[in-house]
Design a protein around this motif. Structure first.
Motif, PDB file in Angstrom:
ATOM      1  N   ASN A   1      -1.862  13.565 -40.266  1.00 37.37           N
ATOM      2  CA  ASN A   1      -1.063  12.978 -39.185  1.00 37.37           C
ATOM      3  C   ASN A   1      -0.292  14.056 -38.408  1.00 37.37           C
ATOM      4  OD1 ASN A   1      -0.161  10.888 -37.618  1.00 37.37           O
ATOM      5  ND2 ASN A   1       1.486  10.295 -39.000  1.00 37.37           N
ATOM      6  N   THR A   2      -1.039  15.030 -37.877  1.00 33.36           N
ATOM      7  CA  THR A   2      -0.461  16.076 -37.028  1.00 33.36           C
ATOM      8  C   THR A   2      -1.222  16.118 -35.722  1.00 33.36           C
ATOM      9  OG1 THR A   2      -1.924  17.825 -37.859  1.00 33.36           O
ATOM     10  CG2 THR A   2       0.149  17.450 -39.051  1.00 33.36           C
ATOM     11  N   PHE A   3      -0.605  16.681 -34.692  1.00 30.11           N
ATOM     12  CA  PHE A   3      -1.242  16.746 -33.383  1.00 30.11           C
ATOM     13  C   PHE A   3      -2.557  17.517 -33.444  1.00 30.11           C
ATOM     14  CE2 PHE A   3      -2.053  18.960 -29.384  1.00 30.11           C
ATOM     15  CZ  PHE A   3      -2.098  17.890 -28.505  1.00 30.11           C
ATOM     16  N   LYS A   4      -2.579  18.620 -34.194  1.00 23.88           N
ATOM     17  CA  LYS A   4      -3.778  19.449 -34.289  1.00 23.88           C
ATOM     18  C   LYS A   4      -4.947  18.683 -34.883  1.00 23.88           C
ATOM     19  CE  LYS A   4      -5.537  23.638 -36.519  1.00 23.88           C
ATOM     20  NZ  LYS A   4      -5.211  24.772 -37.433  1.00 23.88           N
ATOM     21  N   ASN A   5      -4.724  17.971 -35.986  1.00 25.90           N
ATOM     22  CA  ASN A   5      -5.804  17.245 -36.659  1.00 25.90           C
ATOM     23  C   ASN A   5      -6.271  16.042 -35.851  1.00 25.90           C
ATOM     24  OD1 ASN A   5      -6.003  18.929 -38.920  1.00 25.90           O
ATOM     25  ND2 ASN A   5      -4.315  17.882 -39.948  1.00 25.90           N
ATOM     26  N   ILE A   6      -5.342  15.345 -35.229  1.00 21.43           N
ATOM     27  CA  ILE A   6      -5.722  14.192 -34.406  1.00 21.43           C
ATOM     28  C   ILE A   6      -6.518  14.656 -33.185  1.00 21.43           C
ATOM     29  CG2 ILE A   6      -4.823  12.330 -32.946  1.00 21.43           C
ATOM     30  CD1 ILE A   6      -2.471  12.155 -34.963  1.00 21.43           C
ATOM     31  N   ALA A   7      -6.081  15.796 -32.597  1.00 22.11           N
ATOM     32  CA  ALA A   7      -6.804  16.352 -31.450  1.00 22.11           C
ATOM     33  C   ALA A   7      -8.213  16.777 -31.852  1.00 22.11           C
ATOM     34  CB  ALA A   7      -6.038  17.538 -30.875  1.00 22.11           C
ATOM     35  N   SER A   8      -8.354  17.317 -33.064  1.00 25.38           N
ATOM     36  CA  SER A   8      -9.686  17.727 -33.531  1.00 25.38           C
ATOM     37  C   SER A   8     -10.606  16.523 -33.693  1.00 25.38           C
ATOM     38  CB  SER A   8      -9.571  18.488 -34.853  1.00 25.38           C
ATOM     39  OG  SER A   8      -9.147  17.635 -35.906  1.00 25.38           O
ATOM     40  N   CYS A   9     -10.059  15.399 -34.132  1.00 23.60           N
ATOM     41  CA  CYS A   9     -10.859  14.167 -34.253  1.00 23.60           C
ATOM     42  C   CYS A   9     -11.332  13.695 -32.886  1.00 23.60           C
ATOM     43  CB  CYS A   9     -10.037  13.071 -34.935  1.00 23.60           C
ATOM     44  SG  CYS A   9      -9.759  13.323 -36.696  1.00 23.60           S
ATOM     45  N   ILE A  10     -10.463  13.785 -31.895  1.00 30.01           N
ATOM     46  CA  ILE A  10     -10.822  13.377 -30.536  1.00 30.01           C
ATOM     47  C   ILE A  10     -11.940  14.260 -29.994  1.00 30.01           C
ATOM     48  CG2 ILE A  10      -9.980  13.199 -28.153  1.00 30.01           C
ATOM     49  CD1 ILE A  10      -7.229  12.472 -29.345  1.00 30.01           C
ATOM     50  N   VAL A  11     -11.854  15.562 -30.262  1.00 32.16           N
ATOM     51  CA  VAL A  11     -12.898  16.490 -29.820  1.00 32.16           C
ATOM     52  C   VAL A  11     -14.222  16.166 -30.509  1.00 32.16           C
ATOM     53  CG1 VAL A  11     -13.658  18.902 -29.867  1.00 32.16           C
ATOM     54  CG2 VAL A  11     -11.294  18.348 -29.262  1.00 32.16           C
ATOM     55  N   LEU A  12     -14.162  15.856 -31.795  1.00 29.12           N
ATOM     56  CA  LEU A  12     -15.389  15.568 -32.557  1.00 29.12           C
ATOM     57  C   LEU A  12     -16.056  14.271 -32.120  1.00 29.12           C
ATOM     58  CD1 LEU A  12     -14.145  16.671 -36.083  1.00 29.12           C
ATOM     59  CD2 LEU A  12     -16.071  17.662 -34.834  1.00 29.12           C
TER      60      LEU A  12
END
Length: 369
Positions: free
Chosen positions: A128-139
């Protein structure tokens, strides 16, 4: 990979609901397009075997190959846009290999659920961090773009819905969800308004016409709104008990061929006309029951991956069922999504059975109360 399970932990209730809904589908397809009934019946039989087999395999063992699942899914979707892809009805959504034709976008729904289930669990409490959520969106962008380019707007919308369910089940904070909703809703309204402009290329002409037909059905009664108006008429004419299975009434919308593709996108219209309100309600209850059972399993899962798998599969059945029925009764624009476990389409059917096999295994390994 294989483990010992207790028979009392097996979710026979979920299996019975799936088979009941599939049985209604087989019956209705036999009325809508008799030549396809045996193929659908065979699909249900094979799908059931696959579902039971997968349910006995430890899902964590399969999820260990989550990057291979993601890459394999991307390759299949990319193949659709090559010479191997098969065109039909102005869209290139199928792959034909050795005489076998299937639709990778249907399988993609399940493969993406499996991939993100493991990806999120690997991140653990740091997800639940911006970096991990952003990576999911990219994937999610790569498979989404490949599906959208087919073009397949309806499935690309379903992918977004499934992704949102995955993120919620994965543990995204409610504050972030609220913030995203507050930004996303007005953005979608603005994008749709821009897309509907005459010189806009964001949507294909037929997609624009479907939206316009929904807003102004009287003006499009002879073309884009024709199917949905007749579908609504068929459902209403069934009244409480319906006109009867495989009836030969001249006034039947189905018998008059006023609905094309009655065995797929508008199969709910055949159910409403032949089985009436009672039959339609039975389908809705079964779809709701399957969805709620999946959600119940997700709450008892031993880990976050199981929670994501069960919740996402429940959401898939619920939302896709709602959209299909919404189109049939004309409260939503025409999308072309099949009714889960009911509409004809072996790729969709097999994909759902595979997904439910994983849900059953999540249940077998669930925490005991």
């Amino acid at each position: 990979m294989f483990r010992r399970y207790r028979l009392c932990d097996y979710d026979f209730k979920l299996i019975l609901m799936i088979l009941a809904l599939s049985g209604i589908g087989v019956m209705t397809i036999g009325s809508a397009e008799p030549s396809l009934q045996m193929r659908q019946m065979a699909g249900v039989a094979v799908g059931t075997v696959i579902m039971v087999a997968i349910s006995l395999i430890n899902y964590n063992s399969i999820l260990n190959f989550y990057w291979f699942i993601y890459l394999g899914n991307a390759i299949l979707l990319a193949l659709v846009l090559t010479d191997i892809g098969k065109k039909s009805g102005g869209a290139q959504r199928w792959v034909e290999i050795g005489g076998l034709s299937f639709q990778p976008s249907e399988l993609a729904k399940i493969l993406l659920i499996l991939f993100f289930a493991q990806y999120i669990m690997k991140k653990g409490d740091k997800f639940n961090t911006f970096k991990n959520i952003a990576s999911c969106i990219v994937l999610i962008l790569l498979p989404w773009v490949l599906i959208y380019k087919q073009p397949d707007l309806s499935t690309s919308i379903m992918i977004i819905i499934i992704f949102c369910i995955i993120m919620f089940a994965g543990g995204v904070s409610r504050r972030l969800i609220l913030a995203v909703i507050m930004v996303t809703v007005p953005t979608i309204v603005i994008l749709v308004s821009i897309a509907m402009q005459p010189d806009s290329t964001l949507l294909k002409d037929y997609q624009k016409n479907r939206i316009l037909a929904f807003r102004y059905p009287e003006e499009y009664a002879d073309d884009e709104a024709y199917q949905q108006l007749n579908s609504r008429m068929a459902i209403a004419s069934g009244m409480l008990d319906g006109k009867g299975y495989k009836n030969n009434e001249i006034t039947s919308v189905k018998n008059g061929n006023f609905i094309s593709e009655a065995e797929t996108d508008f199969i709910f219209a055949v159910i409403g006309e032949e089985f009436g309100f009672k039959g339609s309600l039975a389908v809705i209850i079964l779809i709701t029951g399957i969805s709620l059972e999946c959600i119940s399993i997700s709450r008892r899962s031993k880990d976050r991956a199981g929670t994501v798998i069960a919740a996402a599969m429940g959401g898939l059945v619920a939302f896709q069922g709602f959209i299909n029925i919404g189109v049939a009764i004309f409260i939503l624009p025409n999308t072309g999504l099949p009714l889960p476990f009911v509409s004809y389409g072996l790729t969709s059917l097999m994909s759902l059975y595979i997904g439910m096999g994983f849900v059953l295994n999540v249940r077998l390994q669930a925490k005991r109360s």
